[in-house]
Design a protein around this motif. Structure first.
Motif, short mmCIF file in Angstrom:
data_model
loop_
_atom_site.label_atom_id
_atom_site.label_comp_id
_atom_site.label_asym_id
_atom_site.label_seq_id
_atom_site.Cartn_x
_atom_site.Cartn_y
_atom_site.Cartn_z
N GLN A 2 6.68 -3.68 -0.03
CA GLN A 2 7.97 -3.83 -0.70
C GLN A 2 9.06 -3.10 0.07
OE1 GLN A 2 8.44 -5.81 -3.30
NE2 GLN A 2 6.25 -6.32 -3.37
N ASP A 3 8.70 -1.95 0.62
CA ASP A 3 9.64 -1.15 1.41
C ASP A 3 9.56 -1.59 2.86
OD1 ASP A 3 11.31 0.67 2.53
OD2 ASP A 3 10.14 2.44 1.99
N SER A 4 10.69 -1.94 3.44
CA SER A 4 10.70 -2.41 4.84
C SER A 4 10.25 -1.32 5.80
CB SER A 4 12.11 -2.89 5.21
OG SER A 4 13.05 -1.84 5.06
N GLY A 5 10.40 -0.05 5.42
CA GLY A 5 9.98 1.04 6.30
C GLY A 5 8.51 1.37 6.19
N GLN A 6 7.80 0.75 5.27
CA GLN A 6 6.37 1.02 5.08
C GLN A 6 5.55 0.18 6.06
OE1 GLN A 6 5.05 0.32 1.10
NE2 GLN A 6 2.95 0.98 1.48
N GLU A 7 4.64 0.84 6.74
CA GLU A 7 3.81 0.16 7.72
C GLU A 7 2.68 -0.59 7.03
OE1 GLU A 7 4.17 -0.20 10.88
OE2 GLU A 7 5.97 1.05 11.06
N ASP B 261 6.32 -15.86 14.00
CA ASP B 261 6.48 -16.49 12.69
C ASP B 261 6.40 -18.01 12.75
OD1 ASP B 261 6.82 -14.02 11.52
OD2 ASP B 261 8.99 -14.01 11.87
N HIS C 186 0.76 -13.56 3.31
CA HIS C 186 0.79 -12.32 4.10
C HIS C 186 -0.32 -12.36 5.13
CE1 HIS C 186 1.32 -8.14 5.17
NE2 HIS C 186 0.06 -7.89 4.89
N GLN D 151 1.97 -7.79 16.81
CA GLN D 151 3.13 -8.48 16.25
C GLN D 151 2.89 -9.99 16.32
OE1 GLN D 151 5.64 -7.02 14.72
NE2 GLN D 151 4.92 -4.95 15.19
N LYS E 233 2.59 -8.05 1.49
CA LYS E 233 3.74 -7.59 2.26
C LYS E 233 4.33 -6.36 1.59
CE LYS E 233 8.07 -9.15 4.32
NZ LYS E 233 9.02 -10.28 4.49
#
Length: 1452
Positions: free
Chosen positions: A1315-1320, A1425, A1267, A1422, A1313
């Motif tokens: 777990q929730d994709s919407g979590q910042e 990758d 991460h 951002q 990272k």
């Protein structure tokens, strides 16, 4: 497959479908339908050519053709002759010939059949190609598509016929040829093919013609369109030009408005214009016309201002009028020289704008991003007069500014006058200056070299005209013209040239009741002077109105700015109330009464054309009235019994302001109502006199005579809650009250604050001085929040919260500060031991627990005889429950030898400030304050909480390093580390506060001095320490130490992430493993060379691939290619488990090119792994049990990037390691963009990365990146590396990163990272938290709420203040700007007292309510990758110019 092939397939399918079932089984048809091959017309035709050739080559056919062809050809030649003979003689021979002819014709058909087939097959090749071409060109035509399909069908018929003929035996074919039926079908098919070709050609011709027509029409349309486009383009160019002109006009208009706003002269211009309109309305008839032909010098009260207004009007009426700028000096409106010149400059700017409608770049650049100082305004005026053809300056009433030669007002006016006189002398052809004034020695001295006129005779004529029948004001007098002439001739003789006296006498005559009364007044009632006239007017006031009259005249005459009627009403009602703290509304005088009492000595001027009381300004009509009141304060006294309440003095308005602020309704802070208005404690939103009182109360007090009662009154006000409301009002409505000022004319960097307390109160008593110091401490901490942002920064973050003083952290001012009792909306506290003074040694060190629940301070209290005495205080914090408590106080005594103290605080004779930058503090805490380092000596905390020395961990121990900068402890394992070599040199006391300035040039360079602290620079001077070689024992390669590593991006090395230096392979190690990396000496290439390094064979001798650590300054000495001799990273690991004396079990050392700051080693919680960031991105992983190590490079996030610190943390489970890297990036600039003397800023960023450790080979296997997150921290040109403005708080799941700013700036960064994709992954608080301004100089620690607690903790470290400055020769205050009293002048400078330590303080915050929860962080970057950012790179095989230059030619 092409479209033609598609058409062929369609024709083939259709042909086959139409065949009878029997014919579908023929070999040719079956071959065409084969699914394994793709059938095209070209391939079929070629196949049939081969079949035909094979058939022609058959022996029987070849022989028959060879024999028959000559015979048949010969017979065919005689065919016509023999036929004619046979027809002429019908004999049996004719029958014979007929039979022979049948045979010949059959033989000919047999022989020519395959000639025809061969010919047609050859022609079909071209035909098929033409069809393909037509298909390509006209494939979208339905007509041609049908023709193509029919043509292919006929071609297929032909192929079938050919195949059938070729499949027939030759003699069978010969027999069939006896009849024409066999060849008729073939010829019919050929005929159809030819017709198809002809029709296709005709259709194509028609389509081509149609296409040509369409193209012609399209071309014509295109020409029309092009013409329209040209017309539109012309229109667009005109529109673009118009838009550009409009944009340029808008841009210029914006420049004009910005320049006008920069001058801040709107109010002054409005006052001058209002006064000009008033004066022009007062002019009578043809008076002053003589002035246009014969200007002259003016005596007192001769109408000088009206004369000036007439000049202004005459100049403006001239069609070719020059630019004119004017100013009326008013006795009740003092102006600084800068303010006066701003008014004149704005008028000149208006004139220039009206003429040119442009603002030049030179003008605009002079007025933006700079202070509107006197020098700047003078430059602007000089530039403007050069742009204007002619400029006239008119200054009226200079005498109003020079009642005394030593006053500030005259000094400021003289500054303005001197500048304009010099400007006129420098540009006599384009500038004129007109000054009107009474005679005064100072004015006469300055203007004696210029033309001076005496206008008394001319003014006397105007006075006579004014006092004549021509004056329409006299028409209402009911007397004869003869009596008018007698009366006003008498008045004119008495008035002489005094217009003021004449106008007042005229008003008095109009008040007489009869002709007899008028004559008596003229003969015996005329006052001889204006003073006598004023006295008579005051005598006419009704006795019952005297208290009101005295208050009104005292307020209006001695106010520091013109008051409005509503302000006069409120102040008068307050002064007349028996209880001023709660004044009675009924005591406020009615406005009709004021309108009756104020004239004629007080004028009522309507502001903005409004008749509302709030917009009516009260002014005394002439400066002579103010002088009269100063000389006769008891003019309203009656008889021999004087009444103090009737005195008209400056004391009245001074007391009124203090009484107004002391009202009970202001004992609580104002609160904002739903309608946006501010409401006091009584619920009222009416505060007319409030802003004036808040701004001028202390200035008014300066005019009073100090007394014990007055001291007590002012002291009580300062310590009352009303003073807080006063501060709130000043913050809301007083511009610049809490601003910081400096004088551009001074060569130093001294700055100043406005004086906000009476001078005599501060200097008169120790109590007053203490109150001033307490208040100044508050202003020092909160001036940024109190400064009214709507005036100077409309986008300020504090703007929505202006006036909310409960956001200030009052309690942290200390219990001894009188303002500390003010209520704050947050629980705030200060770590202050009242028994210990804050004026002790500035050498103070702090340690804060990992959860923020403990703070330990170590303060050096005394020193002597080789020993150091420290006081250690341990504080316990319970967030949200109780304020911090002092749990324990301990005295720690050490000696110089054991601690090697001198090594940490010494200043070498040849040591530059640069070399001291970032040096480790003399004392530090570690492991949640369980361990303490004082100098080199280590201490641990025992069960009783006392710090005791650790045996063997002092400078006297043989295994102990001479200098320890960073350390870590886990059980019996102790890690000691240092990053530089500091030689033992003669000691000199003192601990500077180092600072890195000019960070953009290089992080380790500094030019000049900062105002508050020294700037530090690291030079390239080598240490006298001998070279240290490297023992290669213990080093392991990646493959040797692990088979468990991620293959992801292993070998993807970004261009800027190359290795800094060779890391030599190492062998076995013993108990005293040393690994010192030697330096190299590569040659350097001239920076001016134009040779491409990539094209030079030997470029490896001087080329350095480590672009991530090099910054783009060609002249910077920090882009070094070799380690620096004084920078030596060294780590020693000691073990005390087997012996009371520490045993060295591991040692590593190497030289470095750059320093890394505040990056201590970390120890794995369960294994023998120690991780220590080295430098240039390298991270050491050491297994002290196995005595092995490996080094990996932490890849930066951007190119040309250098790490400033790299802090590590192991997870509590030991499965992960986290790194937080502070990065500084500086890209190279092209030489053409490099400006001499400019500092290139460095972009800062924080890169947080998490790595998974191997469960089986934790100490040997490199970690794997799982991460990462990056935060953009903006750009800076200065960074204090000795006290970096960033702190980190580690929790099991998050990192809290805090910046030292006045507004709390904390980032919550996920270590894994989400777990929730919407979590910042990175969030910040929603609501701002304002902190004291000294937070910028303190470390700020943020600790989140833990467990059931709802409170987070914010703790700010201590601040040590600098030394005081001697400002005895510097003007400080407007009141004492030119005072000779050095006591006053030194008193009000913004200064700090050496040795005063502001202790740590903090605050408890509710994360959900006070912080508003957490929101998305817009500073998060951002990351791509595919670049491997944050990877721990294994080392590369570096290019060796000697061994690797085995080259061969490159031919391409």
């Amino acid at each position: 497959m092409t479209s033609a092939h598609v058409t062929f397939q369609r024709a083939l399918q259709k042909y086959i479908q139409d065949l009878p079932e029997k014919k579908k089984k023929r070999k040719f048809i079956v071959a065409c339908c084969s699914p394994t091959t793709t059938v095209t017309p070209e391939s079929v035709n070629e196949s049939l050519k081969q079949i035909e050739q094979q058939y022609s080559d058959q022996p029987g056919r070849r022989i028959a053709t060879k024999v028959l062809r000559p015979v048949v050809d010969a017979l065919k030649d005689f065919n016509d002759i023999i036929s004619n003979l046979a027809s002429a003689d019908p004999m049996p021979s004719a029958l014979i010939w007929g039979a022979v002819k049948i045979v010949v014709d059959g033989a000919h058909r047999f022989i020519s059949l395959f000639d025809t087939i061969k010919k047609e097959l050859r022609l079909l090749t071209a035909q098929i190609q033409r069809i393909n071409d037509y298909e390509y060109l006209y494939g979208d035509s339905q007509t041609l598509q049908r023709l193509f399909c029919r043509a292919f069908t006929n071609i297929i018929r032909f192929w079938c016929r050919v195949d059938k003929e070729c499949d027939t035996c030759w003699y069978t074919g010969m027999l069939k040829a006896m009849s024409s039926f066999s060849t008729a079908k073939l010829n019919a098919i050929i005929q159809d093919i030819e017709e198809d070709a002809d029709e296709i050609q005709k259709a194509a011709s028609i389509l081509e013609a149609t296409k040509s027509k369409a193209e012609r029409e399209a071309a014509e349309l295109e020409r029309l369109r092009a013409e329209m486009e040209r017309v539109d383009a012309r229109k667009e160019r005109k529109a673009s030009a118009a838009r550009r002109e409009e944009a340029e006009s808008d841009r210029q208009g914006e420049r004009y408005r910005n320049t006008i706003n920069w001058l801040c002269s709107r109010q002054g211009n409005e006052d001058d214009m209002r006064h000009l309109r008033t004066l022009q309305g007062l002019q009578f008839g043809a008076t002053c016309e003589w002035l246009l032909q014969d200007p002259a010098y003016a005596p007192a009260a001769a109408g000088k201002s009206i004369l000036s207004s007439r000049i202004i009007r005459a100049i403006k009426e001239d069609p070719a009028a020059p630019a004119i700028a004017y100013h009326f000096f008013r006795f009740d409106q003092p102006n600084l020289a800068a303010e006066t010149l701003r008014i004149l400059a704005s008028q000149l700017l208006d004139e220039h704008w009206n003429r040119a409608r442009t603002i030049s770049e030179d003008i605009y650049s002079k007025t933006q991003n700079v202070v509107c100082s006197l020098e700047r305004v003078q430059e602007l005026v000089t530039m403007l007069v050069k742009l204007l053809p002619k400029s006239y300056f008119i200054l009226d009433g200079l005498d109003e500014e020079c009642t005394s030669a030593q006053t500030v007002r005259w000094t400021e006016a003289a500054t303005t006058l001197d500048f304009l006189v010099k400007l006129t002398n420098d540009h006599p052809e384009r500038i004129r200056l007109w000054c009107s004034s009474q005679y005064h020695p100072n004015i006469n001295q300055k203007l004696k070299s210029y033309m001076v006129f005496d206008i008394r005779q001319k003014v006397k004529q105007d006075v006579t005209m004014y006092l004549s029948r021509a004056n329409p004001e006299l028409d209402e007098l009911e007397i004869s013209d003869e009596d008018k002439d007698n009366v006003f001739t008498r008045l004119a003789s008495r008035a002489e040239c005094n217009f003021l006296w004449a106008s007042q006498m005229l008003k008095s005559i109009k008040e007489t009741t009869s002709l007899s009364d008028m004559k008596q007044f003229v003969e015996s009632g005329l006052p001889d002077t204006l003073d006598e006239y004023y006295r008579r007017i005051f005598e006419r006031y009704d006795k019952k109105h005297l208290p009101v009259v005295s208050k009104i005249f005292a307020l209006v005459a001695f106010a520091r700015r013109p008051l409005r009627m509503v302000e006069v009403q409120e102040a008068t009602g307050l002064l007349l109330s028996p209880n001023p703290r709660s004044p009675e509304p009924g005591k406020m005088p009615f406005s009709p009464l004021l309108r009756k009492l104020l004239p004629p000595l007080i004028e009522l001027q309507q502001d903005n054309g409004s008749s509302e009381n709030e917009d009516i300004i009260c002014r005394i009509f002439h400066s002579t009235l103010r002088e009269f009141l100063l000389k006769n304060p008891g003019v309203l006294e009656i008889g021999s019994d004087p009444r103090t309440d009737l005195l008209i003095t400056q004391d009245v308005i001074a007391k009124a302001t203090l009484l107004y602020l002391s009202q009970t309704r202001y004992a609580r802070l104002l609160r904002k109502g739903t309608d946006g208005r501010w409401i006091d404690g009584s619920g009222s939103s009416v505060h007319h006199f409030l802003s004036y009182s808040a701004k001028y109360w202390d200035k008014g007090m300066d005019a009073l005579t100090p007394s014990e009662e007055l001291y007590n009154h002012v002291g009580s006000f300062l310590t009352s809650p009303n003073f807080q409301t006063c501060i709130q009002v000043q913050s809301l409505w007083v511009d610049g009250q809490f601003g910081v000022f400096r004088f551009d004319c001074q060569k130093d960097d001294h700055v100043y604050l406005r004086r906000m307390l009476p001078a005599w109160f501060v200097s008169g008593t120790p109590a007053g001085l203490k109150l001033w110091r307490d208040f100044r401490e508050f202003v020092h901490e909160w001036k940024y929040f109190l400064t009214c942002p709507r005036f100077n920064n409309p986008t300020s973050e504090t703007l929505p919260y202006t006036g909310e003083l409960n956001r200030c952290w009052w309690p942290v001012l200390g219990s001894q500060n009188f303002l500390s009792k003010v209520k704050c909306r947050y629980p705030t506290f200060r770590f202050e031991n009242e028994s210990y003074p804050i004026t002790g040694s500035p050498q103070c060190f702090e340690g804060i627990g990992a959860d923020g629940r403990e703070l330990v301070t170590l303060i050096l209290t005394s020193r002597g005889n080789g020993s150091l005495v420290f006081t250690c205080e341990q504080w316990c914090c319970s967030p949200g429950e109780h304020l911090p408590k002092l749990q324990k106080t301990q005295t720690v005594v050490v000696d110089d030898n054991s601690t090697n103290w001198r090594l940490y605080v010494k200043h070498l004779a040849d040591e530059t400030p640069n070399m001291r930058a970032g040096r480790a503090p003399p004392a530090a805490f570690a492991q949640s304050n369980e361990f303490l380092r004082i100098g080199t000596q280590l201490f641990h905390r025992n069960d009783e909480g006392d710090y005791i020395a650790m045996p063997g961990f002092s400078a006297a121990s043989p295994e102990h390093p001479a200098c320890v900068e960073e350390f870590a402890v886990r059980g019996s394992i102790t890690v000691l580390a240092s990053r530089r070599i500091i030689a033992n040199e003669p000691y000199r006391s003192g601990l500077p506060n180092e600072k890195m300035d000019s960070l953009g040039v290089a992080l380790f360079r500094m030019e000049g001095r900062s105002r508050r602290e020294y700037g530090m620079v690291l030079d390239d001077e080598s240490s006298d320490e001998s070279d240290v070689g490297e023992e290669e024992a213990g080093y392991e390669t990646w493959s040797e130490c692990s088979s468990e590593y991620s293959a992801l991006d292993d070998d993807v090395i970004t261009p800027w992430a190359g290795p800094l230096s060779d890391m030599e392979e190492s062998g076995d190690s013993d108990s005293e493993t040393d690994a010192d990396e030697g330096d190299t000496d590569p040659t350097e290439l001239d920076s001016d060379t134009e040779v491409d390094p990539d094209n030079v064979v030997g470029y490896g001798d001087w080329h350095d691939d480590d672009k991530d650590n090099e910054w783009g300054d060609s002249d910077s000495d920090d882009n070094q290619t070799e380690p620096r001799r004084e920078l030596r990273a060294s780590i020693t690991i000691l073990d005390t488990s087997t012996n009371a004396v520490p045993v060295k079990i591991f040692h590593f050392a190497r030289f470095s090119r750059f320093l890394l700051y505040e990056s201590p080693p970390i120890i794995h919680p369960s294994t023998s792994l120690v991780v220590w960031p080295l430098s240039e991105g390298d991270v050491l992983f050491a297994d002290f049990a196995a005595k092995t190590y490996f080094v990996r490079k932490l890849r930066p996030s951007t190119s040309y990037t250098r790490q400033i610190f790299v802090k590590g943390q192991f997870s509590s489970c030991g499965l992960y390691v986290h790194f937080a890297s502070l990065e500084g990036q500086k890209k190279p600039l092209p030489h053409r963009k490099q400006k001499p003397g400019t500092v290139q800023p460095i972009k800062l960023a924080l890169l947080v990365s998490t790595y998974r450790l191997s469960e089986r080979k934790t100490t040997r296997s490199p970690p794997v990146l799982v991460h990462r997150a990056r935060i953009d921290l903006g750009s800076r040109t200065s960074l204090a590396v000795s006290k970096l403005p960033y702190t980190l708080t580690w929790t099991p799941t998050h990192l809290y990163f805090t910046r030292s700013t006045a507004i709390l700036k904390v980032f919550r960064i996920s270590l894994f990272k989400p777990q929730d994709s919407g979590q910042e992954p990175v969030v910040v608080p929603r609501k701002p938290i304002f902190m004291p301004e000294s937070a910028e100089q303190r470390h700020i620690y943020y600790f989140p709420a833990v467990g059931n607690s709802k409170f987070a903790s914010v703790i700010l470290g201590s601040e040590t203040k600098g030394s005081a400055m001697d400002v005895s020769d510097v003007p400080v205050d407007d009141q004492y700007h030119y005072s000779k009293d050095l006591k006053f002048r030194a008193l009000y400078a913004l200064k700090k007292v050496f040795g005063r330590r502001s202790p740590p303080f903090g605050c408890y915050l509710r994360e959900e309510t006070d912080l508003g929860g957490w929101a998305k962080c817009h500073e998060r970057s951002q990351l791509p990758d595919d670049l491997g950012i944050g990877q721990l790179d294994r080392r590369l095989e570096k290019f060796d110019p000697e061994d690797d230059c085995d080259l061969e030619p490159y031919v391409h």
